[in-house]
Design an enzyme around this catalytic site. Structure first.
Site, mmCIF file in Angstrom:
data_model
loop_
_atom_site.group_PDB
_atom_site.id
_atom_site.type_symbol
_atom_site.label_atom_id
_atom_site.label_comp_id
_atom_site.label_asym_id
_atom_site.label_seq_id
_atom_site.Cartn_x
_atom_site.Cartn_y
_atom_site.Cartn_z
ATOM 1 N N HIS A 56 -2.668 2.993 -5.797
ATOM 2 C CA HIS A 56 -3.312 1.721 -5.485
ATOM 3 C C HIS A 56 -3.466 0.857 -6.737
ATOM 4 O O HIS A 56 -3.567 -0.364 -6.641
ATOM 5 C CB HIS A 56 -4.674 1.961 -4.825
ATOM 6 N N ARG B 81 -0.694 -1.604 -6.867
ATOM 7 C CA ARG B 81 -0.940 -2.750 -5.968
ATOM 8 C C ARG B 81 -1.971 -3.691 -6.572
ATOM 9 O O ARG B 81 -1.814 -4.919 -6.530
ATOM 10 C CB ARG B 81 -1.399 -2.213 -4.609
ATOM 11 N N TYR C 296 -10.258 -9.555 -7.457
ATOM 12 C CA TYR C 296 -9.331 -9.518 -8.593
ATOM 13 C C TYR C 296 -9.626 -10.598 -9.623
ATOM 14 O O TYR C 296 -9.264 -10.452 -10.783
ATOM 15 C CB TYR C 296 -7.887 -9.637 -8.099
ATOM 16 N N HIS D 221 -4.652 -8.975 3.192
ATOM 17 C CA HIS D 221 -6.105 -8.898 3.292
ATOM 18 C C HIS D 221 -6.595 -9.746 4.461
ATOM 19 O O HIS D 221 -6.128 -10.872 4.654
ATOM 20 C CB HIS D 221 -6.758 -9.420 2.001
ATOM 21 N N LYS E 124 -2.328 -2.377 7.695
ATOM 22 C CA LYS E 124 -3.756 -2.174 7.942
ATOM 23 C C LYS E 124 -4.236 -3.184 8.987
ATOM 24 O O LYS E 124 -3.926 -4.369 8.907
ATOM 25 C CB LYS E 124 -4.532 -2.354 6.633
ATOM 26 N N ARG F 55 0.853 -1.184 0.000
ATOM 27 C CA ARG F 55 0.000 0.000 0.000
ATOM 28 C C ARG F 55 0.890 1.236 0.000
ATOM 29 O O ARG F 55 2.062 1.175 0.380
ATOM 30 C CB ARG F 55 -0.913 0.022 1.230
#
Length: 321
Positions: free
Chosen positions: A270, A273, A305, A296, A165, A140
């Site tokens: 982003h 990424r 994706y 994630h 995150k 990120r």
């Protein structure tokens, strides 16, 4: 009651509690914004005199009158739940049904490898390295800005992302092609550290009061920012420190590079990424592995994706050919 015995103000208590619980400065700023907005919305009433009905009305206002995004409405709700649970110690309980901001399903913008190379070709110096890491390691933007010398393991070709995150650590790939640039960046960080030691000994910012536990950490090479800001600043305690590069500077550089590359679609940091994830999946990489590399929390987030890959997903072809 004199000033010394006066109880701390509400927002001071919010900030102090968030720092004890190790929330990031960005989250602290965001939560304080929503709490102040909530108080103003209800005529500057103290939150202790309000509860679930007032929170519900506020969230309705954001969705119906302000047309905020679903993520923004959830952010406001999280800030108020934090306020009532941890500061006022009167949990909200059941808020009840309220108008939810619409959560539109949007597929991420991704670039082909060739398009990414065109974008990276428009970046130079440390901006090129940062863009390369976002694409080559799936970092990120903020994770790239926060890299320290200690996070780079050249020998094992591993990057450690600390307090990403959700305040979680993870490891990800360090592309071999990035090694010379990273070695140069580390050497530059060492030169800058020596210069600062000779001119005022300005330390870098450190996480979670680490400077009190290890007083010399801020001037050790391992803790230096890989991508420092161009000049020192004042921290929350009024001390002069060196922070990492501001994300907005990187966003601006990448946006200009994408414009200069004449891409047929808009993009951002982003996007690099996103492109990392789709490239791995199209090569047949297991989706759980991609989930871990991206950091994630849920595999459902990574599965988005698969919807942008079409017939390129893991080499799968339609039975009709």
């Amino acid at each position: 009651m004199d000033a010394h015995n006066r109880p701390p103000k509400l927002m001071d208590r919010v900030k102090a509690t968030m720092r004890v619980k190790r929330y990031s400065p960005r989250t602290e700023k965001t939560y304080c914004y929503w709490i102040r907005y909530f108080i103003r919305f209800h005529g500057v009433r103290h939150p202790a005199s309000m509860g679930a009905p007032e929170v519900k009305a506020f969230l309705e206002h954001l969705a119906v009158d302000r047309y905020v995004a679903a993520a923004t409405q959830n952010q406001a709700l999280n800030a108020l739940v934090f306020l009532y649970r941890h500061i006022l110690e009167q949990p909200l309980g059941e808020i009840g049904e309220f108008s939810r901001a619409r959560r539109p399903r949007r597929l991420p913008v991704v670039l082909s490898h060739e398009e990414v190379m065109r974008v990276l070709g428009k970046l130079a110096g440390h901006m090129h390295l940062m863009g390369t890491l976002m694409y080559g390691s799936g970092l990120r933007l903020i994770e790239t800005c926060r890299l320290r010398v200690r996070d780079i393991e050249i020998q094992g070709q591993i990057i450690t992302v600390r307090a990403g995150k959700g305040d979680k650590d993870r490891t990800t790939l360090l592309p071999a092609s990035c090694i010379p640039a990273l070695q140069h960046q580390i050497a530059t960080a060492e030169k800058q550290l020596v210069h600062r030691q000779q001119h005022g000994n300005v330390p870098v910012t450190l996480p979670h009061a680490l400077d009190r536990k290890y007083p010399n950490a801020g001037v050790s090479l391992a803790w230096q920012w890989l991508f420092p800001a161009s000049r020192p600043c004042f921290d929350n305690d009024g001390k002069i420190v060196l922070h990492h590069i501001h994300p907005s500077a990187v966003q601006r550089a990448v946006r200009n590079a994408m414009r200069a590359a004449s891409l047929p679609k808009p993009g951002s940091c982003h996007t690099l990424r996103h492109s990392f994830a789709t490239q791995l999946l199209s090569q047949g990489t297991d989706i759980r592995t991609v989930q871990e590399l991206l950091g994630h929390k849920s595999v459902e987030t990574t599965q988005i994706y698969t919807h942008v890959l079409g017939n390129a997903f893991a080499g799968v072809r339609s039975p009709l050919g």
